[in-house]
Design a protein around this motif. Structure first.
Motif, mmCIF file in Angstrom:
data_model
loop_
_atom_site.group_PDB
_atom_site.id
_atom_site.type_symbol
_atom_site.label_atom_id
_atom_site.label_comp_id
_atom_site.label_asym_id
_atom_site.label_seq_id
_atom_site.Cartn_x
_atom_site.Cartn_y
_atom_site.Cartn_z
ATOM 1 N N ARG A 1 5.066 11.865 5.609
ATOM 2 C CA ARG A 1 6.350 11.219 5.311
ATOM 3 C C ARG A 1 6.682 10.175 6.355
ATOM 4 N NH1 ARG A 1 9.767 14.996 2.096
ATOM 5 N NH2 ARG A 1 8.857 14.603 0.063
ATOM 6 N N ASP B 1 8.192 10.837 9.425
ATOM 7 C CA ASP B 1 9.421 11.095 10.156
ATOM 8 C C ASP B 1 9.106 11.254 11.639
ATOM 9 O OD1 ASP B 1 12.003 11.521 10.713
ATOM 10 O OD2 ASP B 1 12.249 13.297 9.468
ATOM 11 N N GLN C 1 10.750 11.084 14.213
ATOM 12 C CA GLN C 1 11.683 11.823 15.057
ATOM 13 C C GLN C 1 11.098 13.151 15.478
ATOM 14 O OE1 GLN C 1 15.917 12.083 13.596
ATOM 15 N NE2 GLN C 1 14.896 11.333 11.775
ATOM 16 N N TYR D 1 12.637 2.336 11.283
ATOM 17 C CA TYR D 1 12.518 2.961 9.968
ATOM 18 C C TYR D 1 13.780 3.747 9.664
ATOM 19 C CZ TYR D 1 11.382 7.639 11.850
ATOM 20 O OH TYR D 1 11.412 8.851 12.476
ATOM 21 N N SER E 1 15.702 6.920 8.565
ATOM 22 C CA SER E 1 15.482 8.365 8.480
ATOM 23 C C SER E 1 16.336 8.993 7.381
ATOM 24 C CB SER E 1 15.813 9.016 9.822
ATOM 25 O OG SER E 1 17.181 8.837 10.123
ATOM 26 N N ILE F 1 14.130 9.005 3.956
ATOM 27 C CA ILE F 1 12.701 9.205 4.199
ATOM 28 C C ILE F 1 12.084 10.159 3.185
ATOM 29 C CG2 ILE F 1 12.871 11.135 5.836
ATOM 30 C CD1 ILE F 1 10.790 9.438 7.517
ATOM 31 N N GLY F 2 12.921 10.970 2.565
ATOM 32 C CA GLY F 2 12.415 11.876 1.534
ATOM 33 C C GLY F 2 11.846 11.158 0.324
ATOM 34 N N ARG G 1 8.863 6.157 3.152
ATOM 35 C CA ARG G 1 9.435 5.594 4.368
ATOM 36 C C ARG G 1 9.760 4.115 4.206
ATOM 37 N NH1 ARG G 1 7.464 6.141 10.543
ATOM 38 N NH2 ARG G 1 5.610 5.033 9.889
ATOM 39 N N ARG H 1 10.778 0.862 6.074
ATOM 40 C CA ARG H 1 10.834 0.341 7.437
ATOM 41 C C ARG H 1 10.817 -1.166 7.467
ATOM 42 N NH1 ARG H 1 6.348 2.774 11.086
ATOM 43 N NH2 ARG H 1 7.787 1.850 12.522
#
Lengths: 297, 722
Positions: free
Chosen positions: A118, A120, A122, B304, B306, B309-310, B313, B315
């Motif tokens: 995905r 992510d 973070q 990007y 967040s 993001i599901g 992505r 960005r």
């Protein structure tokens, strides 16, 4: 004199980063389940490995205690939690051993997918912090083995930089880099390098672009990972010229350059094996390669 | 990813553009002929410069922005050659102006390659210099933003800056760019050598046509766009698709941008420099949800999003492809009712109840009347605001039937309708009903994991999340359950719902319990609305009874139901009803089910929750009466309709049950005409404000219904007032 000064500076620096951590934004939501974790603040169930504050701050108690830590290691070569046929079958590996932080369970799979596929990013610090206990245990193991062979060591605090010459990581192909935008192994490695002040080097490059490993069967993986990697000549020669460790004390007897190779998951070990072979093949000096992975499947 | 920038001179005017496939642009501007597709460009350029270095996608689009800004500011914007130091071109981006290296007029004269004796070439060269200045400007901005170091700040404070962008002149500058000349196609041979073969040109032209067609009304990330186009067949290679998308862009059918990009303005930082705030163009999230990381795809720090993001992505260096849609309704000459039927006659075929007809007529009138002056709730940036209409209909009023005539009206005009709802279960349940009502129309059902993902139809049924992938795609948007999780209170989904509407399109907001701000707007006459206070079967809503019981925690501890509650439940089972038992916490549902199984002596008790993988199956068994008592959480407060059912809400004073939630749960009872008088109990140790409000809400609706004469008279099976 100079060493005491540098240690002073280092302490100053770590104190600074620790206090900066206090100021860092702090999310009320758990990174794994997304739920607010205010109500579970002071549950203090013991966790097997020592956890960093970062980890405790970004996960809720439930998720934290559900992490399948790999603390009991049955196979000394590949770091598996169960008896390992692979290592019995092919006992001679190009690397010394592998250690992994967690078992690749369903929840860990989801976590890694969230980060790696995905994108992510973070989660990178979180994953890196999960790697720390395994790294520290691995180094302690190494220290024990050395002090057993050499002098009966005093129980000094382990200086991590004494035990590792360089950290490197499993590279990704340039196509994948364009697609994904980051290399998960590189990110983990750079966190580790930063935290323990170890040199990070980009020793390897990935030559061919292959299908994602996760779509392949076991034998396909074994076959496919050969001649996949090449060395980054500049970095490798740099390693060989200046990695003769000045600080490494006389009582530490090994002469080979000690390399820590980082990857996200260890499945059959073929990737680590291929990387290690490549490094051995091109390095002029003897190498001692250890593998540290985030998950062991 | 990276992109290229170039400038071309068209009709004496230089323009800058970004491209993901420069070869296509060169052919388009320098020749215009795309094989079998013929000539696609009327205005062939005289010449052009392609900047050789590929830039991070965001920077490439920024270069074009800087160019445009310079052109607007500069008085001599028409002719590149008339640019000079004085004409204000140097004010780009609010940056320091003196040292930008753009004012390189002197450089031309000092350079001796024969360029300067021809004024035309001189102009060409100046265009290149301007392009260079824009590129440097964009790079500098990106660099400044990535590393706002203390050192940097220090330097600026001291008033000196390192001049790391050396002014490039003469041959070194020419080396940075590639010159484009007109390419004449003579028989078999191109005047100049092109980077693409004839076969590729054919493929690209066909692909562009397909892309323009398929992308209409959609907003997709590069990967999604490729998946959409791949599914439709066409060029195999990624390069082919980039070419096709680029050509569609040149033809104005598609718009390309970075998925995260900066708007104008932004706050000034401590050193009085503006940091341009970025936004995710797909979900509308601002800086708070953006994370900056070093990006291997574009080679710099790259933000990007967040928040979304599901859904893949988004960005800065990721391509967002937006397809332009020409709506048949776009001319906005006001609607003329199809055929010669009156509103009433058209409504007749849907066999609605009197209350339904009245509301549907009002809504239909609103939809067909076309855009008109109205204070909108939509963002002001749109030329024509979305026109909202609130349909406030009680639970079980038959909302779905009421929207049929509206959908029909839009379809008859050749428009596209969208019905969106927050929950996936509801989408799946709605699907057969819509298909049955509109057998002629093509219906596409979208949710996470839907097989119709890349299809396009007259009617689109979708979860609100999927709306992120649309852009001005629909002429009528129906938003169901606007007060439900996750739509309610989620700015991303609101942004998505706004974005999916054609400008000036009608949007219907459906709810039994509209959020307060909408209720207020409706009451004040700011929001056109219709209220349906009665169910389709014309019986009043069951009014909840308040029952004083211990807290559920205590009941579970004592392993004993309070006698009144037990008696009521036995009574419900005796009258052969299905029982909904609502609890606050997921953990309590299974315990309660176990307790009920014992005390009721009935094995057909089950528990379900949002975390139950077998939820759909259990609801099915509840429907088929295999399960008699279903213990659940708010997850089932909407969308599930069981003919003969009674509702028990435990811990009704809990904080998770607000007025809307209580009204919705109470709305599960008495849904069918056969059993219109289901029983609803609010069980709690205390009487909370929410409970009182919910009861009042229901009573008010019943009173309005009675007053407006919508209830069945007592003689015809109606119920007397309490």
């Amino acid at each position: 004199m100079s060493s005491s000064l540098s240690s002073l500076l280092q302490r100053f620096r770590s104190a600074f980063s620790a206090s900066a951590q206090l100021l860092a934004p702090y999310s009320a939501a758990c990174c794994m389940c997304g739920k607010s974790r205010n109500d579970t603040r002071n549950a203090n169930s013991p966790h097997p490995p020592k956890l960093t504050a970062q980890l405790r701050q970004s996960l809720c108690e439930q998720c934290l205690s559900a992490i399948p830590w790999l603390t009991r290691i049955m196979c000394p070569t590949c770091g598996r939690g169960i008896h390992c046929d692979d290592c019995v079958r092919s006992p001679h590996r190009s690397f010394v051993c592998n250690r992994s932080a967690v078992q690749y369970s369903q929840s860990m799979k989801t976590l890694l997918a969230q980060y790696k596929y995905r994108g992510d990013e973070q989660l990178a610090p979180l994953l890196a912090h999960m790697l720390l206990p395994a790294f520290e245990t691995m180094t302690a193991e190494l220290a024990k083995r050395q002090s057993a062979t050499a002098s009966r060591g005093s129980h000094k605090k382990i200086q991590y930089a004494d035990y590792w010459d360089v950290i490197t990581y499993v590279p990704i192909s340039s196509e994948r880099a364009m697609d994904r935008g980051f290399n998960q192994a590189e990110q983990l490695a750079s966190y580790l390098a930063q935290r323990y002040r170890l040199p990070l080097m980009h020793l390897l490059v990935r030559e061919r672009h292959t299908e994602k490993q996760s779509f392949k069967t076991r034998s396909e993986r074994m076959r496919d990972t050969r001649s996949l990697f090449n060395v980054n000549d500049i970095e490798l020669s740099k390693l060989q010229t200046d990695a003769v460790h000045p600080v490494r004390n006389a009582h530490l007897t090994h002469t080979a350059i000690r390399v820590l190779l980082i990857d996200d998951i260890y499945t059959t070990g073929s990737t680590s094996e291929a990387c290690s072979q490549t490094l051995h093949q091109y390095a002029a000096k003897p190498l001692e390669i250890y593998v540290l992975t985030w998950a062991r499947s | 990813m990276k992109a290229h920038v170039y400038v071309v001179e068209v009709n004496g005017c230089w323009q800058a553009r970004a491209t993901i496939q420069p070869a296509v642009d060169e052919l388009f501007w320098m020749n215009g002929s795309f094989g079998a597709a013929g000539s696609l460009n009327e205005a062939i350029a005289a010449s052009g410069w392609l900047w050789r270095e590929a830039l991070p996608l965001g920077d490439a689009f920024r270069v074009v922005e800087l160019w445009e800004r310079g052109r607007m500011n500069g008085s001599g914007g028409k002719k590149g050659g008339e640019m000079s130091r004085q004409d204000g071109w140097d004010g780009k981006g609010g940056n320091n102006s003196g040292d930008d290296g753009w004012n390189a007029k002197g450089g031309i004269n000092s350079w001796d390659d024969g360029w300067n004796d021809k004024s035309e070439n001189n102009r060409d060269y100046e265009a290149l210099e301007r392009l260079n200045a824009c590129v440097e400007g964009a790079k500098r901005e990106a660099g400044d933003e990535a590393g706002a170091h203390i050192g940097d700040w220090w330097k600026r404070l001291g008033g000196w800056r390192k001049k790391d962008h050396v002014v490039k002149r003469g041959a070194s500058l020419l080396g940075m760019a590639e010159r484009w000349e007109r390419a004449a196609y003579s028989g078999e041979q191109w005047g100049v050598e092109l980077a693409i073969s004839d076969a590729e040109i054919r493929e690209i032209a066909a692909g562009a046509k397909l892309a323009a067609e398929l992308m209409q009304g959609r907003a997709l990330l590069r990967g999604e766009a490729h998946a959409l186009l791949d599914g439709a067949g066409g060029p195999e290679a990624t390069a082919g698709w980039s070419g096709a998308l680029q050509l569609a862009t040149l033809l104005g059918r598609v718009r390309l941008s970075g998925a995260v990009a900066a708007g104008e303005g932004g706050r000034a930082d401590a050193t009085w420099r503006r940091r341009r705030e970025r936004r995710c163009l797909r979900c509308g999230s601002g800086e708070a949800h953006l994370r900056r990381t070093p990006c291997a795809a574009c080679g710099r720090m790259c933000a990007y999003c967040s928040a979304c993001i599901g859904m893949g992505r988004s960005r800065e260096c990721e391509l967002l492809v937006i397809g332009q849609r020409d709506s048949p309704l776009a001319d906005h000459t006001s609607f003329i009712a199809p055929g010669h039927l009156s509103l009433e006659q058209r409504l007749a075929k849907w066999s609605l109840s009197p209350a339904q007809s009245a509301a549907a007529a009002k809504a239909l009138h609103f939809v067909e009347q076309g855009p008109y002056e109205l204070t909108p709730h939509s963002p002001a940036e749109k030329a024509e605001p979305i026109r909202n209409f609130l349909l406030w209909a009680v639970t079980g009023a038959g909302k779905t039937e009421m929207i049929f005539p509206l959908v029909e009206s839009v379809l008859l005009k050749g428009g596209k309708a969208l019905i969106a709802t927050p929950r996936r279960d509801v989408v799946i349940e709605l699907d057969p009903r819509i298909r049955k009502a509109f057998p002629q129309a093509s219906v596409v059902t979208l949710y996470g994991g839907s097989t119709q993902r890349w299809e396009s139809g007259d009617i689109t049924l979708s979860t609100t999340h999927q709306l992120l992938r649309f852009y001005q795609g629909f002429d009528l948007v129906v938003l169901d359950e606007i007060d439900a999780f996750p739509y309610h209170g989620d700015p991303i989904l609101h942004y998505a719902a706004d974005k999916s509407c054609m400008p000036g399109a009608a949007r219907l907001l459906l709810s039994a319990t509209p959020p307060n701000e909408l209720q207020r707007a409706a009451r004040r006459g700011k929001l056109p609305h219709a209220r349906v206070p009665v169910r389709y079967h014309r019986h009043p809503l069951p009014v909840p009874k308040l029952l004083r019981t211990p807290a559920l925690k205590q009941i579970l501890q004592q392993r004993k139901l309070p006698p009144q509650l037990l008696a009521a439940m036995r009574q419900s089972l005796l009258r052969d009803a299905q029982l909904f038992v609502f609890v606050q916490q997921i953990a309590q549902s299974a315990q309660m089910a176990a307790l009920l199984r014992i005390v009721l002596g009935n094995p057909a008790v089950e528990a379900t929750s949002s975390q139950d993988p077998e939820r759909a199956e259990k609801v099915q068994r509840f429907r088929s009466r295999e399960i008699r008592v279903l213990v659940t959480t708010t997850i089932l407060e909407r969308g599930v309709t069981i003919p003969r059912s009674d509702v028990y809400i435990l811990d009704a004073d809990g904080r998770l049950f607000d007025e809307a939630s209580l009204v919705q749960m109470a709305g599960r009872a008495g849904r069918s005409a056969e059993d219109p008088n289901g029983i609803v109990y609010f069980c709690s140790p205390e009487r909370s404000q929410s409970q009182v409000s919910a009861v009042r809400h229901i009573q008010t609706m019943n009173r309005i219904a009675r007053k407006q004469g919508y209830l069945l008279p007592v003689g015809k099976g109606g119920t007397p007032d309490e």
